[in-house]
Design an enzyme around this catalytic site. Structure first.
Site, PDB file in Angstrom:
ATOM      1  CD  GLU A  89      34.803 -61.727  51.670  1.00 35.28           C
ATOM      2  OE1 GLU A  89      35.211 -62.071  52.789  1.00 35.28           O
ATOM      3  OE2 GLU A  89      33.769 -62.204  51.157  1.00 35.28           O
TER       4      GLU A  89
ATOM      5  CG  LEU B 205      32.762 -58.730  49.664  1.00 36.51           C
ATOM      6  CD1 LEU B 205      32.397 -57.490  48.850  1.00 36.51           C
ATOM      7  CD2 LEU B 205      32.871 -58.357  51.121  1.00 36.51           C
TER       8      LEU B 205
ATOM      9  CB  CYS C 155      37.674 -58.130  41.256  1.00 35.00           C
ATOM     10  SG  CYS C 155      37.686 -57.624  42.965  1.00 35.00           S
TER      11      CYS C 155
HETATM   12  C1  UDX Z   1      33.171 -59.691  41.669  1.00 32.45           C
HETATM   13  C2  UDX Z   1      32.838 -61.131  42.084  1.00 32.45           C
HETATM   14  O1  UDX Z   1      31.469 -61.400  41.794  1.00 32.45           O
HETATM   15  C3  UDX Z   1      33.107 -61.343  43.567  1.00 32.45           C
HETATM   16  O2  UDX Z   1      32.877 -62.688  43.919  1.00 32.45           O
HETATM   17  C4  UDX Z   1      34.550 -60.964  43.838  1.00 32.45           C
HETATM   18  O3  UDX Z   1      34.815 -61.091  45.241  1.00 32.45           O
HETATM   19  C5  UDX Z   1      34.838 -59.543  43.399  1.00 32.45           C
HETATM   20  O4  UDX Z   1      34.521 -59.400  42.009  1.00 32.45           O
HETATM   21  P1  UDX Z   1      31.943 -57.345  41.863  1.00 32.45           P
HETATM   22  O5  UDX Z   1      33.044 -56.848  40.980  1.00 32.45           O
HETATM   23  O6  UDX Z   1      31.609 -56.581  43.082  1.00 32.45           O
HETATM   24  O7  UDX Z   1      32.286 -58.831  42.357  1.00 32.45           O
HETATM   25  O8  UDX Z   1      30.587 -57.427  41.011  1.00 32.45           O
HETATM   26  P2  UDX Z   1      29.894 -58.499  40.052  1.00 32.45           P
HETATM   27  O9  UDX Z   1      28.485 -58.623  40.481  1.00 32.45           O
HETATM   28  O10 UDX Z   1      30.656 -59.757  39.943  1.00 32.45           O
HETATM   29  O11 UDX Z   1      29.877 -57.748  38.651  1.00 32.45           O
HETATM   30  C6  UDX Z   1      31.052 -57.464  37.935  1.00 32.45           C
HETATM   31  C7  UDX Z   1      30.720 -56.819  36.605  1.00 32.45           C
HETATM   32  O12 UDX Z   1      30.114 -57.765  35.722  1.00 32.45           O
HETATM   33  C8  UDX Z   1      29.721 -55.657  36.702  1.00 32.45           C
HETATM   34  O13 UDX Z   1      30.139 -54.623  35.856  1.00 32.45           O
HETATM   35  C9  UDX Z   1      28.421 -56.264  36.239  1.00 32.45           C
HETATM   36  O14 UDX Z   1      27.545 -55.321  35.688  1.00 32.45           O
HETATM   37  C10 UDX Z   1      28.920 -57.232  35.173  1.00 32.45           C
HETATM   38  N1  UDX Z   1      27.978 -58.331  34.909  1.00 32.45           N
HETATM   39  C11 UDX Z   1      27.662 -59.218  35.893  1.00 32.45           C
HETATM   40  C12 UDX Z   1      27.443 -58.490  33.626  1.00 32.45           C
HETATM   41  O15 UDX Z   1      27.736 -57.714  32.716  1.00 32.45           O
HETATM   42  N2  UDX Z   1      26.602 -59.548  33.386  1.00 32.45           N
HETATM   43  C13 UDX Z   1      26.262 -60.455  34.360  1.00 32.45           C
HETATM   44  O16 UDX Z   1      25.508 -61.393  34.050  1.00 32.45           O
HETATM   45  C14 UDX Z   1      26.818 -60.275  35.640  1.00 32.45           C
END
Ligand code: UDX
Ligand code: UDX
Ligand code: ADP
Length: 480
Positions: free
Chosen positions: A157, A159, A272
């Site tokens: 997944e 998402l 993740c």
């Molecule tokens: C992530 C993946 O995006 C998703 O595809 C996978 O299935 C699960 O792991 P998630 O952990 O829910 O999803 O959130 P995500 O939006 O990827 O953000 C992860 C972390 O990175 C957050 O702490 C966010 O604040 C940080 N982040 C994200 C940044 O610091 N800078 C960015 O430009 C993007």
């Protein structure tokens, strides 16, 4: 009627099954979990996870073709397709501790499936697991099968939290890995037909089992690597006077690079990224590839460096001590629009400040006090091992208070740390906040959301990740 059962009613299993039920009215979907409180919450008006749009989807289908139950065995035995979406924490003890995935929950789910099955089943790996887990699971199932045919598929997944429903409605791709045998291909087709209810065929990618498993780890590693790359640049920007937002914008305009996921921050969090990279590192090491392992390890090191750097910046700019000083923490979740705190950078930042004896006043619109206290008293990697939680330093909890409003958090504080990019933090009345704070009043923006010139005009000393430094901060260099 096709019957689907999903083992594990968590962040992945719950929303994914709700959307399958919505898009496939003729399929009966049961989501099961060993946690009775979790299932009760899914059956109540207050769902156990906060996710925009989820309530509506659940309300439309629950009781019709979507059911939440703790009668795990009954629903598994009746299902044609069984998704396994249980937690796969990082091992905290024994071989591979701190790196390898702990497959205890997965293995017990597999043994239970073998035990209760009376008809052929497709078993779908939904949790992110190490490469070749499917093969191991296949062995458990076939060795205990009593003549039943099990087909294993990997259907990771992708998402992201906070946008789960949108991501499920319009996925960039759906990945299905399976065996090349006729039975394997038949199983792939059966699962493809489920997704084909709403996902265009050209977005459904079919591969072998191991490619599907590895693709998930690789995708998360690449995404995390982008953030560590831009965060590494943010340190250089601060040292040279460049502005990381301008650099990101310019770099992202290259269509080969693209503009997404280039926001500098206090560090990435979430359940993740770190876990999957550690897992990847471990697999590389086990396969005799130390150079590859070290390459990916660096992504985590830079992430840890970014959090340490942030804490050091706070302490050094406040005359090298925050002892006894009230610091407001705005945002605790690992990103906005979720109440999830797993691996949130806020934990490390808060622990760093507590280590320097700060008094923290924490506000997050979606995270409960109980959750915050638990997170701050827990050992690294323990969060996903619900059985043996051991608080480490309950004494430091006297230094933490959790409040329900940003103005209460900041009243009489010496400094404000913004650790989650909640929209409401952009529109706070910063003049009012300034008036009620100790002076000099500091803002440390770990998400680059505040209007820096405006806040400086009010009188704040502002630190914003990767932005040209305030004169004050130039005189107080932070060494990580
Ligand atoms: C992530 C993946 O995006 C998703 O595809 C996978 O299935 C699960 O792991 P998630 O952990 O829910 O999803 O959130 P995500 O939006 O990827 O953000 C992860 C972390 O990175 C957050 O702490 C966010 O604040 C940080 N982040 C994200 C940044 O610091 N800078 C960015 O430009 C993007
Ligand atoms: C590069 C940048 O692309 C360009 O924007 C900059 O102005 C100068 O440096 P160039 O070195 O001419 O341009 O070629 P490029 O197409 O980027 O390839 C560089 C190397 O990477 C080549 O050896 C190429 O074979 C290799 N490469 C590229 C890969 O191994 N895999 C890829 O997917 C892409
Ligand atoms: P994810 O973020 O991957 O969805 P979560 O931790 O949110 O992970 O959810 C995993 C769920 O799986 C938990 O609610 C847990 O109770 C459940 N679970 C773990 N092992 C089993 C099992 N053997 N049978 C049923 N449910 C299980």
């Amino acid at each position: 009627m096709v019957k689907i059962c999903c083992i594990g009613a968590g962040y992945v299993g719950g929303p994914t099954m709700a959307v399958i039920a919505l898009k496939c009215p003729e399929i009966q979907v049961a989501v099961v979990d060993i946690s009775v409180p979790r299932i009760s919450a899914w059956n109540s008006d207050t769902l156990p996870i906060y996710e925009p749009g989820l309530d509506e989807v659940v309300k439309k289908c629950r009781g019709k073709n979507l059911f939440f139950s703790s009668d795990v065995e009954k629903h598994v035995s009746e299902a044609d397709i069984v998704f396994v979406s249980v937690n796969t924490p990082t091992k905290t003890q024994g071989l591979g501790a701190g790196k390898a995935a702990d497959l205890t929950y997965w293995e017990s789910a597999a043994r239970m499936i073998a035990d209760v099955s009376k008809s052929n089943k497709i078993v779908v790996e939904k949790s992110t697991v190490p490469v070749k887990t499917a093969e191991a699971i296949e062995k458990i199932l076939t060795h205990n099968s009593k003549g039943i045919n099990f087909q294993i598929l990997s259907n990771p997944e992708f998402l992201a939290e906070g946008t789960a429903i949108q991501d499920l409605f319009e996925p960039d791709r759906v990945l299905i890995g399976g065996r090349g045998t006729p039975d394997g291909q038949k199983a792939i087709k059966a699962l493809r037909d489920v997704y084909a209810h709403w996902v265009p065929m050209d977005r459904i990618i079919c591969t072998n089992l191991w490619s599907a498993e590895l693709s998930k780890l690789a995708a998360n590693a690449f995404l995390a690597q982008r953030i560590s790359s831009v965060n590494a640049m943010s340190a250089l920007c601060e040292a040279t006077g460049a502005d990381v937002s301008q650099v990101s914008h310019a770099v992202g305009k290259d269509t080969r690079i693209g503009p997404k996921f280039l926001n500098a921050s206090v560090g990435f969090g979430g359940s993740c990224f770190q876990k999957d990279i550690l897992n990847l590192v471990y697999i590389c090491e086990c396969n005799g590839l130390p150079e590859v392992a070290n390459y990916w390890k660096q992504v985590i090191k830079v992430n840890d460096y970014q959090k340490t750097r942030f804490v050091n910046r706070i302490v050094s700019s406040m005359f090298n001590t925050v002892s006894g000083k009230k610091i407001a923490i705005l945002g605790f979740a690992f990103k906005k629009d979720t109440g999830d705190t797993r691996e949130t950078p806020a934990i490390d930042v808060c622990k760093g400040l507590l280590g320097d004896k700060a008094m923290l006043s924490i506000y997050d619109p979606q995270v409960s006090e109980e959750q915050i206290q638990r997170d701050l008293s827990m050992n690294k990697f323990d969060w996903d091992h619900p059985v043996h939680l051991q608080p480490t330093s309950p004494s430091s909890m006297k230094q933490v208070s959790v409040v329900w409003d940003a103005y209460a958090a900041t009243k009489d504080a010496h400094g404000i740390c913004i650790l989650t990019e909640w929209d409401e933090f952009k529109t706070l009345d910063y003049q009012k906040i300034y008036d009620n704070m100790q002076k000099p009043a500091f803002v440390f923006d770990g998400r680059n959301i505040v209007d820096v010139p405006k806040l400086r005009e009010i009188g704040f000393i502002v630190y914003s990740i990767g932005k040209p430094l305030d004169e004050w901060l130039k005189d107080m260099p932070a060494v990580a």
